[in-house]
Write a protein that holds these residues in place. Structure first.
Motif, PDB file in Angstrom:
ATOM      1  N   LEU A   5       1.030  -1.023  -0.161  1.00 30.47           N
ATOM      2  CA  LEU A   5      -0.055   0.060  -0.090  1.00 30.47           C
ATOM      3  C   LEU A   5       1.031   1.290   0.015  1.00 30.47           C
ATOM      4  O   LEU A   5       2.011   1.198   0.601  1.00 30.47           O
ATOM      5  CB  LEU A   5      -0.991   0.000   1.054  1.00 30.47           C
ATOM      6  CG  LEU A   5      -1.818  -1.033   1.466  1.00 30.47           C
ATOM      7  CD1 LEU A   5      -2.292  -1.426   2.718  1.00 30.47           C
ATOM      8  CD2 LEU A   5      -2.748  -1.235   0.183  1.00 30.47           C
ATOM      9  N   SER A   6       0.305   2.357  -0.437  1.00 29.96           N
ATOM     10  CA  SER A   6       1.163   3.561  -0.741  1.00 29.96           C
ATOM     11  C   SER A   6       1.261   4.352   0.703  1.00 29.96           C
ATOM     12  O   SER A   6       0.322   4.247   1.458  1.00 29.96           O
ATOM     13  CB  SER A   6       0.784   4.279  -1.776  1.00 29.96           C
ATOM     14  OG  SER A   6      -0.751   4.836  -1.719  1.00 29.96           O
ATOM     15  N   LYS A   7       2.238   5.073   0.715  1.00 30.71           N
ATOM     16  CA  LYS A   7       2.487   5.845   2.037  1.00 30.71           C
ATOM     17  C   LYS A   7       1.849   7.152   1.771  1.00 30.71           C
ATOM     18  O   LYS A   7       2.412   7.926   1.165  1.00 30.71           O
ATOM     19  CB  LYS A   7       4.077   5.846   2.374  1.00 30.71           C
ATOM     20  CG  LYS A   7       4.541   4.825   2.885  1.00 30.71           C
ATOM     21  CD  LYS A   7       5.957   4.834   3.589  1.00 30.71           C
ATOM     22  CE  LYS A   7       6.526   3.694   4.020  1.00 30.71           C
ATOM     23  NZ  LYS A   7       5.658   3.259   5.121  1.00 30.71           N
ATOM     24  N   SER A   8       0.501   7.516   2.330  1.00 26.50           N
ATOM     25  CA  SER A   8      -0.145   8.710   1.800  1.00 26.50           C
ATOM     26  C   SER A   8      -0.495   9.302   3.059  1.00 26.50           C
ATOM     27  O   SER A   8      -1.337  10.651   2.758  1.00 26.50           O
ATOM     28  CB  SER A   8      -1.020   8.342   0.640  1.00 26.50           C
ATOM     29  OG  SER A   8      -2.158   7.359   1.147  1.00 26.50           O
ATOM     30  N   LYS A 157      -5.291   8.755   1.672  1.00 26.56           N
ATOM     31  CA  LYS A 157      -4.869  10.177   1.561  1.00 26.56           C
ATOM     32  C   LYS A 157      -6.115  10.960   1.752  1.00 26.56           C
ATOM     33  O   LYS A 157      -6.177  11.833   2.620  1.00 26.56           O
ATOM     34  CB  LYS A 157      -4.166  10.523   0.692  1.00 26.56           C
ATOM     35  CG  LYS A 157      -3.472  12.059   0.787  1.00 26.56           C
ATOM     36  CD  LYS A 157      -2.578  12.376  -0.373  1.00 26.56           C
ATOM     37  CE  LYS A 157      -2.086  13.773  -0.367  1.00 26.56           C
ATOM     38  NZ  LYS A 157      -1.182  14.250  -1.482  1.00 26.56           N
ATOM     39  N   GLU A 226       1.538   0.877   7.639  1.00 27.20           N
ATOM     40  CA  GLU A 226       2.526   0.789   6.290  1.00 27.20           C
ATOM     41  C   GLU A 226       2.001   1.907   5.391  1.00 27.20           C
ATOM     42  O   GLU A 226       2.715   2.322   4.426  1.00 27.20           O
ATOM     43  CB  GLU A 226       1.680  -0.739   5.500  1.00 27.20           C
ATOM     44  CG  GLU A 226       2.383  -0.904   4.307  1.00 27.20           C
ATOM     45  CD  GLU A 226       2.188  -2.325   3.496  1.00 27.20           C
ATOM     46  OE1 GLU A 226       1.948  -2.204   2.430  1.00 27.20           O
ATOM     47  OE2 GLU A 226       1.706  -2.996   4.568  1.00 27.20           O
ATOM     48  N   GLU A 227       0.905   2.753   5.630  1.00 23.45           N
ATOM     49  CA  GLU A 227       0.468   3.668   4.618  1.00 23.45           C
ATOM     50  C   GLU A 227       0.578   5.021   5.556  1.00 23.45           C
ATOM     51  O   GLU A 227       0.493   6.032   4.778  1.00 23.45           O
ATOM     52  CB  GLU A 227      -0.868   3.868   4.486  1.00 23.45           C
ATOM     53  CG  GLU A 227      -1.238   2.544   3.553  1.00 23.45           C
ATOM     54  CD  GLU A 227      -2.863   2.089   3.837  1.00 23.45           C
ATOM     55  OE1 GLU A 227      -3.680   2.650   2.848  1.00 23.45           O
ATOM     56  OE2 GLU A 227      -3.335   1.692   4.674  1.00 23.45           O
ATOM     57  N   ARG A 310      -8.045  -3.233   6.176  1.00 22.20           N
ATOM     58  CA  ARG A 310      -6.639  -3.635   6.325  1.00 22.20           C
ATOM     59  C   ARG A 310      -6.468  -4.876   7.106  1.00 22.20           C
ATOM     60  O   ARG A 310      -5.644  -5.392   6.821  1.00 22.20           O
ATOM     61  CB  ARG A 310      -5.897  -2.260   6.827  1.00 22.20           C
ATOM     62  CG  ARG A 310      -5.552  -1.405   5.758  1.00 22.20           C
ATOM     63  CD  ARG A 310      -6.554  -0.467   5.309  1.00 22.20           C
ATOM     64  NE  ARG A 310      -6.236   0.478   4.368  1.00 22.20           N
ATOM     65  CZ  ARG A 310      -6.954   1.554   3.562  1.00 22.20           C
ATOM     66  NH1 ARG A 310      -8.030   1.407   4.199  1.00 22.20           N
ATOM     67  NH2 ARG A 310      -6.528   2.299   2.819  1.00 22.20           N
ATOM     68  N   HIS A 333      -4.672   2.407  -4.826  1.00 16.78           N
ATOM     69  CA  HIS A 333      -3.718   1.776  -3.974  1.00 16.78           C
ATOM     70  C   HIS A 333      -4.445   1.450  -2.493  1.00 16.78           C
ATOM     71  O   HIS A 333      -3.909   1.645  -1.453  1.00 16.78           O
ATOM     72  CB  HIS A 333      -2.619   2.729  -3.540  1.00 16.78           C
ATOM     73  CG  HIS A 333      -1.765   3.262  -4.745  1.00 16.78           C
ATOM     74  ND1 HIS A 333      -0.910   2.109  -5.521  1.00 16.78           N
ATOM     75  CD2 HIS A 333      -1.569   4.124  -5.508  1.00 16.78           C
ATOM     76  CE1 HIS A 333      -0.259   2.656  -6.328  1.00 16.78           C
ATOM     77  NE2 HIS A 333      -0.784   3.802  -6.864  1.00 16.78           N
ATOM     78  N   THR A 334      -5.726   1.057  -2.862  1.00 17.76           N
ATOM     79  CA  THR A 334      -6.404   0.759  -1.559  1.00 17.76           C
ATOM     80  C   THR A 334      -6.927  -0.935  -1.806  1.00 17.76           C
ATOM     81  O   THR A 334      -7.071  -1.275  -2.824  1.00 17.76           O
ATOM     82  CB  THR A 334      -7.803   1.555  -1.537  1.00 17.76           C
ATOM     83  OG1 THR A 334      -8.568   1.533  -2.804  1.00 17.76           O
ATOM     84  CG2 THR A 334      -7.598   2.854  -1.121  1.00 17.76           C
TER      85      THR A 334
END
Length: 466
Positions: A5-8, A157, A226-227, A310, A333-334
């Protein structure tokens, strides 16, 4: 194939998700009911005990969240400590707690709106536990649930940024209530904090279980680590900060409502704190309290609807649930399939309506107590088996998180033993609990052939992000 998952999520977004996720909706108007059942002292002091317990438990989450910064929080810790069975036990308990809370929100939202527009609570209906659920109320609740689902579908985000705005609104309105309540009220409205016929100790103890449900949500910080675009040490601190902020908010606002107007009179009213401030001569602040209930519902709903998928995604990643749910949307990215699963579960229970509020609170409290106690055990096991794993946040001694875990376990056990002060309601809550356990076990046995060596899993999970 493992998906990332993206870091947002920003630092403040993480705090807003953690603390804002705890500050829910029902607490601000159900305190009339709880004041009547347990006295103002029973609810407020019981909440203080639950808050102290949550802070002790958060110490284990804080340390583990800086060692394992993957999505899923306790699912990851359970897997690292006890393998696939540990992941299932931890994850399924928290998923159940979050789903229970969100199921209540499905009709709680329409219940709030119907106080302004009573025509919503009219027309065709059905009954559950002796309480009417009008189809218009249910339809409105489903619509709000779908809206929250859509926000989460398009990325963490967006959910985090919306949460920051809502959380700021909660703080501003809460400070207004607290300031006026304590400056314009009197301690004589609060004392004595119990009615003559009430047993003080049992009243306080009995409220600990729903109090733990009220205080659920800060675990989302670890679940969404993780995000988080945040250094590992700060993730651990945010875990603790979130529960401290939320607990202080609850206690001070409830105390202010008992300060501004005699709590025994509030106990006979319909909308708790909302009614208390209106009766005390502060109609604008009554509206502020009403607005808090909406904002709290929104912040909790957003956090739980972010966290539950998650957990499901992480369970699939650990091969506890079918790999079908280990899917990340290529653009947003979800964990979209896990999001859909959450939506189905929430609506599947949400139709039960307002009559199931006690069931949801009690079930959520039991599952949270179970998850909290298990997390402390995971920390001790990982410390012993893998002393080389040192997080950016580290408890100097394990006594306090262990104490919190032990108390949580005692409370969890007391809820399933008939005849105690916190026993589950027979037969409904036992049936729901049994069904939830069966579903989890079925999923486990379906995927058991794909089990992976625990040591390999630990090596994968110890990839830190600073």
């Amino acid at each position: 194939m493992d998906k990332s998952l993206s870091k947002s999520i920003s630092y403040f977004g993480l705090i807003a998700l953690g603390a804002g996720g705890v500050i829910g909706s029902s607490w601000i108007y159900t305190n009339s009911k709880f004041f009547a059942m347990y006295g103002a002292g029973g609810e407020i002091y019981g909440l203080m005990v639950a808050a102290a317990l949550a802070i002790l438990v958060s110490l284990s989450f804080a340390e583990l969240s800086t060692i394992f910064t993957k999505a899923g929080g306790e699912v990851v810790y359970g897997s690292a400590a006890f393998g696939k069975k540990g992941a299932l036990f931890a994850g399924w308990a928290l998923v159940g707690a979050y789903i229970s809370t969100m199921a209540f929100y499905v009709t709680a939202s329409s219940m709030l709106i119907s106080t302004i527009f009573p025509q919503i609570a009219s027309g065709p209906y059905y009954e559950f536990a002796g309480v009417k659920v009008h189809f218009t109320e249910l339809a409105l609740g489903i619509g709000i649930t779908l809206f929250v689902f859509i926000i989460n579908y398009f990325g963490a985000k967006i959910a985090g940024n919306i949460q920051i705005i809502l959380f700021i609104g909660l703080i501003v309105l809460g400070v207004a209530l607290i300031t006026v309540g304590f400056t314009q009220g009197s301690v004589s409205n609060f004392t004595p904090a119990f009615s003559e016929h009430m047993n003080k100790s049992s009243s306080i103890f009995r409220f600990i279980l729903p109090g733990m449900t009220f205080l659920t949500g800060w675990e989302s910080v670890a679940i969404m680590a993780e995000e988080a675009n945040v250094p590992a040490r700060k993730i651990g601190l945010v875990v603790i900060i979130s529960i401290v902020i939320a607990a202080a908010y609850y206690i001070l606002v409830l105390m202010s409502s008992a300060w501004v107007y005699p709590w025994e009179k509030t106990a006979t009213m319909e909308m708790g704190t909302i009614s208390a401030f209106k009766a005390a001569g502060f109609p604008i602040l009554s509206i502020a309290a009403y607005t808090i209930s909406f904002l709290g519902l929104a912040t909790s709903f957003l956090t739980f609807f972010s966290s539950a998928p998650r957990l499901i995604f992480s369970l699939a990643r650990q091969n506890v649930l079918p790999s079908y749910f280990n899917h990340v949307h290529p653009k947003y990215h979800t964990p979209t399939r896990a999001l859909w699963a959450t939506l189905v579960l929430v609506l599947g229970l949400g139709w039960l309506g307002k009559g199931a509020v006690v069931y949801f609170l009690d079930m959520g409290g039991f599952l949270v107590a179970l998850a909290w106690s298990f997390n402390a055990l995971c920390l001790r096991k990982i410390r012993k088996s893998h002393p080389e794993l040192v997080g950016k946040f580290r408890n100097k001694h394990l006594f306090w998180p262990t104490l919190g875990g032990a108390i949580a376990l005692i409370i969890a056990l007391a809820t399933v033993i008939p005849g105690t002060l916190v026993s589950l309601v027979w037969p409904y809550e036992y049936v729901i609990l049994g069904a939830w356990i069966v579903i989890g076990l079925v999923c486990y046995f379906i995927t058991r052939k794909t089990d992976e060596p625990v040591e390999t899993e630990i090596e994968q999970l110890t990839q830190r992000t600073d």
